[in-house]
Motif scaffolding. Sequence first.
Motif, PDB file in Angstrom:
ATOM      1  N   ILE A 528       4.979   0.183  -8.484  1.00  0.00           N
ATOM      2  CA  ILE A 528       3.662   0.815  -8.315  1.00  0.00           C
ATOM      3  C   ILE A 528       3.473   1.213  -6.851  1.00  0.00           C
ATOM      4  O   ILE A 528       2.918   2.280  -6.547  1.00  0.00           O
ATOM      5  N   LYS A 529       3.965   0.404  -5.937  1.00  0.00           N
ATOM      6  CA  LYS A 529       3.918   0.794  -4.517  1.00  0.00           C
ATOM      7  C   LYS A 529       4.770   2.039  -4.281  1.00  0.00           C
ATOM      8  O   LYS A 529       4.436   2.884  -3.456  1.00  0.00           O
ATOM      9  N   VAL A 530       5.888   2.101  -4.998  1.00  0.00           N
ATOM     10  CA  VAL A 530       6.716   3.301  -4.874  1.00  0.00           C
ATOM     11  C   VAL A 530       5.941   4.522  -5.352  1.00  0.00           C
ATOM     12  O   VAL A 530       5.954   5.579  -4.704  1.00  0.00           O
ATOM     13  N   GLN A 531       5.232   4.370  -6.460  1.00  0.00           N
ATOM     14  CA  GLN A 531       4.454   5.482  -6.993  1.00  0.00           C
ATOM     15  C   GLN A 531       3.371   5.925  -6.012  1.00  0.00           C
ATOM     16  O   GLN A 531       3.080   7.116  -5.874  1.00  0.00           O
ATOM     17  N   GLU A 532       2.816   4.967  -5.308  1.00  0.00           N
ATOM     18  CA  GLU A 532       1.745   5.269  -4.351  1.00  0.00           C
ATOM     19  C   GLU A 532       2.305   5.680  -2.994  1.00  0.00           C
ATOM     20  O   GLU A 532       1.549   5.789  -2.024  1.00  0.00           O
ATOM     21  N   ARG A 533       3.603   5.880  -2.896  1.00  0.00           N
ATOM     22  CA  ARG A 533       4.273   6.287  -1.656  1.00  0.00           C
ATOM     23  C   ARG A 533       4.138   5.254  -0.546  1.00  0.00           C
ATOM     24  O   ARG A 533       4.180   5.590   0.641  1.00  0.00           O
ATOM     25  N   LEU A 534       3.991   4.005  -0.944  1.00  0.00           N
ATOM     26  CA  LEU A 534       3.898   2.921   0.038  1.00  0.00           C
ATOM     27  C   LEU A 534       5.225   2.223   0.236  1.00  0.00           C
ATOM     28  O   LEU A 534       5.360   1.366   1.119  1.00  0.00           O
ATOM     29  N   LEU A 535       6.194   2.556  -0.599  1.00  0.00           N
ATOM     30  CA  LEU A 535       7.509   1.925  -0.521  1.00  0.00           C
ATOM     31  C   LEU A 535       8.568   2.935  -0.923  1.00  0.00           C
ATOM     32  O   LEU A 535       8.459   3.564  -1.998  1.00  0.00           O
ATOM     33  N   GLY A 536       9.565   3.114  -0.092  1.00  0.00           N
ATOM     34  CA  GLY A 536      10.685   3.973  -0.434  1.00  0.00           C
ATOM     35  C   GLY A 536      10.293   5.423  -0.622  1.00  0.00           C
ATOM     36  O   GLY A 536       9.295   5.922  -0.088  1.00  0.00           O
ATOM     37  N   ASN A 537      11.066   6.105  -1.433  1.00  0.00           N
ATOM     38  CA  ASN A 537      10.845   7.524  -1.699  1.00  0.00           C
ATOM     39  C   ASN A 537      11.404   7.835  -3.087  1.00  0.00           C
ATOM     40  O   ASN A 537      12.255   7.119  -3.616  1.00  0.00           O
ATOM     41  N   TYR A 538      10.946   8.927  -3.673  1.00  0.00           N
ATOM     42  CA  TYR A 538      11.441   9.309  -4.999  1.00  0.00           C
ATOM     43  C   TYR A 538      11.175  10.784  -5.242  1.00  0.00           C
ATOM     44  O   TYR A 538      10.402  11.436  -4.526  1.00  0.00           O
ATOM     45  N   SER A 539      11.830  11.287  -6.265  1.00  0.00           N
ATOM     46  CA  SER A 539      11.606  12.670  -6.688  1.00  0.00           C
ATOM     47  C   SER A 539      11.889  12.784  -8.186  1.00  0.00           C
ATOM     48  O   SER A 539      12.849  12.179  -8.688  1.00  0.00           O
ATOM     49  N   HIS A 540      11.053  13.540  -8.848  1.00  0.00           N
ATOM     50  CA  HIS A 540      11.219  13.830 -10.273  1.00  0.00           C
ATOM     51  C   HIS A 540      11.413  12.567 -11.102  1.00  0.00           C
ATOM     52  O   HIS A 540      12.320  12.466 -11.925  1.00  0.00           O
ATOM     53  N   LEU A 541      10.539  11.600 -10.859  1.00  0.00           N
ATOM     54  CA  LEU A 541      10.521  10.374 -11.647  1.00  0.00           C
ATOM     55  C   LEU A 541       9.217  10.269 -12.422  1.00  0.00           C
ATOM     56  O   LEU A 541       8.185  10.794 -11.993  1.00  0.00           O
ATOM     57  N   GLN A 542       9.280   9.573 -13.550  1.00  0.00           N
ATOM     58  CA  GLN A 542       8.069   9.171 -14.274  1.00  0.00           C
ATOM     59  C   GLN A 542       7.964   7.662 -14.119  1.00  0.00           C
ATOM     60  O   GLN A 542       8.766   6.913 -14.672  1.00  0.00           O
TER      61      GLN A 542
END
Length: 1311
Positions: A528-542
Amino acid sequence: NGTATDAVLLLLRLFCNILFSKLVHDSNPLSFWLCDWLTEVCDSPLVSNLPPSSFRSSSQLSSSHGPGFAKVNRREGAGGWSPLHSDRYQWLEVDLGRRTQITAVATQGRYGSSDWLMAYVLMFSDTGHNWRQHRQEDSIGAFPGNSNADSVVQYKFQQPVIARYLRLVPLDWNPSGRIGLRLEIYGCPYTSDVASFDGSSSMLYRLSPRPSRTARELISLKFKTLRNAGTLLHAEGQRDHSLTLALEKGKLLLSSGRQHLVSLGSLLDDQHWHHVKVERFSTHLNLTVDKNTQQVHIPAELSHWDIHQLSLGAVQSHGFLKPKRNFHGCLENLLYNGLNLIDLAKKNDHQVAVGNVTFSCAEPVSVAVTFTGSQSFLQLPGSTGWTLGVVSLELHFRTWNKAGLLLTFDLPQEEAVVWLYLNDARLCLQIHKAGRVLRELSTGSSLNDGQWHSVGLRSRQDHLTITVDKEEGSSAHTSISFPFVTGSHLFFGGCPAEGSGHECENPFKVFQGCMRLLTLDSQPVDLIKVQERLLGNYSHLQIDMCGIIDRCSPSHCEHGGRCSQSWSTFHCNCSNSGYKGATCHSSMYEQSCEAYKHKGNTSGHYYIDVDGSGPIKPQLIYCNMTEDSTWMVIQHNNTELTRVQPSPEGKQHSAHFDYSSEEEQLAAIISQSDHCEQELSYHCRKSRLLNTPEGSPFSWWVGGPGPGQVQTYWGGALPGSHQCACGLQDTCLDPKHYCNCDADHDQWANDSGLLTHKETLPVRSLVLGDVQRLGSEAAYRVGPLSCHGDKNFWNAAFFDKETSYLHFPTFHGELSADISFLFKTTASSGVFLENLGIKDFIRIELSSSTEVVFSFDVGNGPLEVRVEAGVPLNDNRWHSVRAERNVKEASLRVDELPAATQEAPADGHIHLQLNSQLFIGGTASRQKGFQGCIRSLQLNGITLDLEERAKITPGVRPGCPGHCSSYGSLCQNQGRCVERANGFTCDCGLSAYTGAFCHKEVSASFKSETSVSYIFKEPYELSRNDSALPSSIYSDMTLRGEKISLSFRTSQSPALLLYVSSFYREYLALLINKHGEDLEVRYKLHNSRDAEALVSRVRNLADGRLHTVTIRRLTDTVSVQIDQNAREEFNLTSDVEFNAIKSLVLGRVHESDDLDAELARLASLGFTGCLSAVHFNSISPLKAALLHPDSPVIITGPLAQSSCGSSSPANPYAAETTRSLSDQTGSVDPGQPLVNAIRSDSALIGGVIAVVIFITVSAMAIMARFIYRRKETYRNQEVKGVQPEDGPEFPYSSQADSQSAPSEHQKEYFI
């Protein structure tokens, strides 16, 4: 208002439950209809009264653009919600406060702006985690949005959704603005009874004794779980018979004891609610999981079985838990015949025993992440402990793909990279440095099965381990000589795009699937922190959902095709199914023997699929194409003439016949055939058959569809007549009776004939009653079922106007549609077929003289499949069209041209929804109609009866003549195509060949004494008029050219192959000479000159191999061709007229007075070998001798038809039908039947009888052959020369030219 509404709905549902419980025992559907009617109104607005705290969003542009302002038709704040950034990672969430039944969603743009959504995705949840995307038709995820900021666009769900939370994710928005949204949700409150099971929980319901068994029992429930195995339900009855419903690998399995009955569903361990219903009827069960239902027949022991107790969550028997995996999860609304068992448990009802069950649903939080495509990746920082060389990582994944990158990271101290990936569904680890592999490990198998699999990676000191599925799985180990110190970043699933500044390489495929429970050094990763851009990074994920879809459940592969899948598509393996295509929809085989015949096939065994793409399986059937009609022959287990064995109990004799075809196929074959027949014969000696029409019959048979009906008439008679064939013909042995056998004579008699009434076929069993008396003897035969004529294949209509058409009911081909037909026309365009829906349609048309177009729309926009033939299709010849559309692709094939295909859009609409009439030959607008013929039109294997509809439709005529233009080329070897009302036939009268297509060589083996003489002209005119000059008598037999063809096989040299004589001492001889074994043609066309010898250069023809010779003469020019050698040309110098031809001789020539000494000696030797397909102009002398004994042929010596002229081994599938000899007479009595010794009442007696019969028949056959060979038959017919295939017309004398042409209906021509 909400409380009052809840109370009203609760009362209505309570009333429905009581009513349902009462009426279910009467199997009355009224209860279902009434309950639906009472509670169907569920469309109250749910958002307008919610407080701002019920709204959340990914971000907001400002405080006045917050999610709390996203209410339809409201103008507070900035007039709606807008996020800080307009991209696909934004979302708006609504908490309805409780689980609610949601029936519709409406969207509106932000007030007074250019901000609105054009497309969006909806997701639902009970907990605010573990979201589930809502899909239309189980495939479409996107919903259409708005076209401006003011209008409200509502989407009503096909089925209500039960959820507390709704999340809307924008996909597309006004390009001139940004994301802007106001929202409304419609529905009503939802009430339920829930029970939670933790693996040690159980619930037992003991049923009260019932006075009578109910005709229908129903168990329904909902469940949710994170475990892929566990027992949901176990029902027990008397004698330990039971039914069990359990989860196994995420599927529901229904079993009885150890017998597996059916499995349904997939991925049911997703912690979402799934609806299950089990309906038990007297003969079958229906299992429903969510939207899919499957029927299964009940085992015999359960057909009269009552349930005594129900166990929930575990298997309990006699109060003890059985050692099966128990259920972990929640059950909701558990109903047995309308009785709410969870509610009874809450009330401590004495019939329900509960153990460790709580009446609320414990929802474990499990956050998953979905990697959707090639650009998906998740980047996480490495653990601080990893810099010390101690690595511990664990994750769970599920996927359908065999390959994909799970994890990669660097080892900076070693300048190496680590890849953890899937390859061929195995877990692999590779350490790579400077272009070479330092270490490589692999473990596990079949990891692409869609199940959750755990993966562990551990490194400590000099040891590295990878593990799959912990205790139940496997692991691999290796030693490492370097410190396993990682870099600062871990990449899961893939790598960022190039130019992002990250050093990440992925030489493998990207991962598509789901991951969850990521732990680094035993610490869970907060996604959830990843989703909120508080941890790590991502692209094109659900994030916070697993978007895996099982595309094989339910399977779109038809007819037993095996479904396999990847993340984005599925594949059907059709091998050994008898069907083909992307979904195994289309049959590989023809629907009748008639269809095979018109592809040029000859007699043999063929697979027949009577309903094409329908449910009936293909069956191997013998097709007899040796006659004008094409017969389908269906065998059964006893087609021999069978002697009745007396029973010591003195009972009737009965026989049952099992057919090689299945019941459905038998019925279809009989229905679609023009004519069917089956031989039924009875041979008797003091054994009566039917007695009298007034009395009870001694014998009867059962025939007809299904179990059949008793029939008391016999072969050759009419149904219901109680007679045999002799009774109808007044030829019975005793005029007092209507069957020969009813005369009860002490000599052999028989009653035989054909059963031809399709309503009473096939014969299924036979009962013979009068077979036990002293001295009674009997035998019977029931022949195979034979049918000819395919009503579907020739069903045609002619459209003579552009405005004419036929209409039929709506075509239903929602998921699979195949359309096939034949057409012929002279028009350059026209619509063959059209069916419309509200938006969907399907159409096939001739768009130009060389192109056919198949177009349709299933909601994704119009698609077209085109076939450009390259040649005119409006040539008034039959052309075939086959179009197919399924969930994977659409295809079109014209004639034998390569099929054109068009793939269906990925995750698009799949249902073809039509509602208008089906138009054939035109359109509803009466424009662009088709002019010409349409034949054999079939939709999903069902033939439309064009002829019947055409009879009552103006502008359309039934039937369509003119088939030889299309099928005439099937007639070979100078066979002539003859039109028939339904089809054509090949007239082989002018051919040296026979068979359905004049394709079968007529061959015979010759011995030295064999002679076949074909007489052209008898010299009777000379005896009647002695003063007549020879020239006037024979001048009408003069030839100025001839064409000769034959095949031979011999080792004799020299040998005379053919000799043609003349009344003027002229002759033509074809021989193999002694010197070099060359072919030699001798012409003597003037009686005062020597014969001219034309010698071919082809040598060694007496080599025992088959050779084919063609000789053509036109006046003085002669051409000779042997086999595939070059044609040789010769010229005659003596004369050009062959005067007064007398006879043609094959084999030994008995009258050799006119020959020179050398040729006379050769003629007396005869010919030893094989002659085949002998043709002289329009005459086939060998064919006449073997097949037409009334022709002007003299045969001396032995002559027998054989297959010696075949140049290749016999094709077992082209064998002709051998007819039974059951009507032969025996040796004991003139009427005694010849019985198969295996089926006689005694092997010894049968053997003796067989030997006696064989000797007798052989002697009779030898005598008959001897008498026949001595027979001399003379007929007076005229000779007529033929035109060479590649030359001008032969110049005959005036008398020959004036002869009339033979009749078109004449089958054989002997001149």
